[in-house]
Design an enzyme around this catalytic site. Structure first.
Site, PDB file in Angstrom:
ATOM      1  N   ASP A 118       0.862  -1.201   0.000  1.00  0.00           N
ATOM      2  CA  ASP A 118       0.000   0.000   0.000  1.00  0.00           C
ATOM      3  C   ASP A 118       0.885   1.232   0.000  1.00  0.00           C
ATOM      4  O   ASP A 118       1.979   1.225   0.563  1.00  0.00           O
ATOM      5  CB  ASP A 118      -0.864   0.027   1.268  1.00  0.00           C
ATOM      6  CG  ASP A 118      -1.914  -1.081   1.262  1.00  0.00           C
ATOM      7  OD1 ASP A 118      -2.126  -1.704   2.322  1.00  0.00           O
ATOM      8  OD2 ASP A 118      -2.515  -1.333   0.206  1.00  0.00           O
ATOM      9  N   ASP A 136      -7.072  -1.417  -4.620  1.00  0.00           N
ATOM     10  CA  ASP A 136      -8.146  -1.065  -3.668  1.00  0.00           C
ATOM     11  C   ASP A 136      -9.052  -0.004  -4.255  1.00  0.00           C
ATOM     12  O   ASP A 136     -10.279  -0.053  -4.119  1.00  0.00           O
ATOM     13  CB  ASP A 136      -7.553  -0.537  -2.358  1.00  0.00           C
ATOM     14  CG  ASP A 136      -6.749  -1.576  -1.621  1.00  0.00           C
ATOM     15  OD1 ASP A 136      -5.744  -1.209  -0.997  1.00  0.00           O
ATOM     16  OD2 ASP A 136      -7.109  -2.758  -1.709  1.00  0.00           O
TER      17      ASP A 136
HETATM   18  C1  LIG Z   1     -10.958  -2.314  -1.086  1.00  0.00           C
HETATM   19  C2  LIG Z   1     -11.245  -3.653  -0.458  1.00  0.00           C
HETATM   20  C3  LIG Z   1     -10.057  -4.129   0.350  1.00  0.00           C
HETATM   21  C4  LIG Z   1      -9.238  -5.134  -0.434  1.00  0.00           C
HETATM   22  O1  LIG Z   1     -10.055  -6.271  -0.753  1.00  0.00           O
HETATM   23  C5  LIG Z   1      -9.522  -7.281  -1.520  1.00  0.00           C
HETATM   24  O2  LIG Z   1      -8.372  -7.356  -1.860  1.00  0.00           O
HETATM   25  C6  LIG Z   1     -10.533  -8.339  -1.885  1.00  0.00           C
HETATM   26  C7  LIG Z   1     -10.411  -8.725  -3.328  1.00  0.00           C
HETATM   27  C8  LIG Z   1     -10.351  -9.556  -1.075  1.00  0.00           C
HETATM   28  C9  LIG Z   1     -10.608  -9.335   0.417  1.00  0.00           C
HETATM   29  C10 LIG Z   1      -9.790 -10.328   1.168  1.00  0.00           C
HETATM   30  C11 LIG Z   1     -12.063  -9.531   0.727  1.00  0.00           C
HETATM   31  C12 LIG Z   1     -12.789  -8.262   0.740  1.00  0.00           C
HETATM   32  C13 LIG Z   1     -13.029  -7.802   2.125  1.00  0.00           C
HETATM   33  C14 LIG Z   1     -13.996  -6.650   2.104  1.00  0.00           C
HETATM   34  C15 LIG Z   1     -13.429  -5.515   2.747  1.00  0.00           C
HETATM   35  O3  LIG Z   1     -12.273  -5.477   3.088  1.00  0.00           O
HETATM   36  C16 LIG Z   1     -14.378  -4.386   2.890  1.00  0.00           C
HETATM   37  C17 LIG Z   1     -13.777  -3.160   2.353  1.00  0.00           C
HETATM   38  C18 LIG Z   1     -14.787  -2.152   2.019  1.00  0.00           C
HETATM   39  C19 LIG Z   1     -14.179  -1.168   1.100  1.00  0.00           C
HETATM   40  C20 LIG Z   1     -15.223  -0.660   0.111  1.00  0.00           C
HETATM   41  C21 LIG Z   1     -15.313  -1.475  -1.111  1.00  0.00           C
HETATM   42  C22 LIG Z   1     -13.618  -0.025   1.837  1.00  0.00           C
HETATM   43  C23 LIG Z   1     -12.404   0.547   1.471  1.00  0.00           C
HETATM   44  C24 LIG Z   1     -11.230   0.311   2.204  1.00  0.00           C
HETATM   45  C25 LIG Z   1     -10.016   0.639   1.728  1.00  0.00           C
HETATM   46  C26 LIG Z   1      -9.783   0.945   0.268  1.00  0.00           C
HETATM   47  O4  LIG Z   1      -9.649   2.329   0.090  1.00  0.00           O
HETATM   48  C27 LIG Z   1      -9.667   2.720  -1.261  1.00  0.00           C
HETATM   49  C28 LIG Z   1      -8.846   0.602   2.594  1.00  0.00           C
HETATM   50  C29 LIG Z   1      -7.862  -0.419   2.118  1.00  0.00           C
HETATM   51  C30 LIG Z   1      -6.654  -0.521   3.034  1.00  0.00           C
HETATM   52  O5  LIG Z   1      -7.063  -1.005   4.318  1.00  0.00           O
HETATM   53  C31 LIG Z   1      -5.576  -1.436   2.448  1.00  0.00           C
HETATM   54  O6  LIG Z   1      -4.513  -1.565   3.382  1.00  0.00           O
HETATM   55  C32 LIG Z   1      -6.132  -2.794   2.120  1.00  0.00           C
HETATM   56  C33 LIG Z   1      -5.116  -3.679   1.443  1.00  0.00           C
HETATM   57  O7  LIG Z   1      -4.579  -3.036   0.298  1.00  0.00           O
HETATM   58  C34 LIG Z   1      -5.740  -5.009   1.051  1.00  0.00           C
HETATM   59  N1  LIG Z   1      -6.930  -4.783   0.256  1.00  0.00           N
HETATM   60  C35 LIG Z   1      -8.047  -5.548   0.405  1.00  0.00           C
HETATM   61  O8  LIG Z   1      -8.126  -6.507   1.161  1.00  0.00           O
END
Ligand SMILES: CCC[C@@H]1OC(=O)[C@@H](C)C[C@H](C)CCCCC(=O)CCC[C@@H](CC)/C=C/C=C(\COC)CC[C@@H](O)[C@@H](O)C[C@H](O)CNC1=O
Length: 163
Positions: A118, A136
């Site tokens: 990130d 993300d």
């Molecule tokens: C965006 C989903 C997160 C992403 O899911 C993915 O990979 C998917 C494909 C697989 C996950 C294992 C399953 C989804 C879990 C759902 C979830 O988590 C609900 C989230 C809501 C969302 C609205 C949709 C808010 C937004 C947040 C953030 C994004 O802001 C733009 C903050 C990101 C930071 O915490 C960063 O550290 C995160 C890191 O990069 C790893 N990323 C993940 O796990």
């Protein structure tokens, strides 16, 4: 041109987004130490090298098998809905393509790095939003587009039903 599914356009866009995600992450890994931060727009937008072993907000730390499973489920669901629900619906196709690209981008990180890189560090209205990445952003924008499209379409169907 295949307007029913616009596969060429959507596949090209997904590949572009995945490459952009992986290139930006590669540059961060190669040129910054973890914790380093470079201000871009004051303290509103910084580039901070960070690793997340969990999901959003660092939830479920080190549950990689769970993340692999969820990602595969997400990808299968996208393929299903794209084929079954998105024909002649370019907005829904765009939303599904963005979610697909975002899921693949973080999946590659989890598979080959064991964590997610990130670097987009923003303070949105003084709230220190979690540091995130291009994948993300694709996931979040894709989810918003899909919710919008479903709500708008439901509304249209209700209006047609009322006529
Ligand atoms: C965006 C989903 C997160 C992403 O899911 C993915 O990979 C998917 C494909 C697989 C996950 C294992 C399953 C989804 C879990 C759902 C979830 O988590 C609900 C989230 C809501 C969302 C609205 C949709 C808010 C937004 C947040 C953030 C994004 O802001 C733009 C903050 C990101 C930071 O915490 C960063 O550290 C995160 C890191 O990069 C790893 N990323 C993940 O796990």
């Amino acid at each position: 041109m295949n307007r029913k599914y616009n596969l060429h356009i959507m596949a090209s866009f997904a590949i572009f987004l995945i490459l952009a995600d992986q290139l930006t992450k590669w540059i961060i890994v190669k040129s910054m130490d973890i914790g380093d931060s470079i201000p871009v727009i004051g303290d509103i937008l910084e580039i901070t090298s960070h690793r997340n072993h969990g999901a959003a907000w660092g939830m479920l730390q080190n549950q990689m098998m769970f993340f692999y499973l969820i990602t595969v489920v997400v990808l299968v669901a996208i393929a299903y809905f794209y084929r079954k629900e998105a024909s002649y619906k370019p907005v829904m196709q765009l939303g599904l393509t963005l979610v697909f690209a975002g899921a693949i981008g973080n999946f590659i990180d989890r598979l080959f790095r064991g964590n997610v890189v990130d670097f987009i560090d923003t303070k949105i209205i003084n709230y220190d939003f979690p540091i995130f990445n291009v994948a993300d952003a694709c996931l979040t924008v894709g989810v918003i587009i899909l919710i919008y499209d479903i709500l708008v379409n439901e509304n249209k169907e209700k209006k047609n039903a009322d006529i």
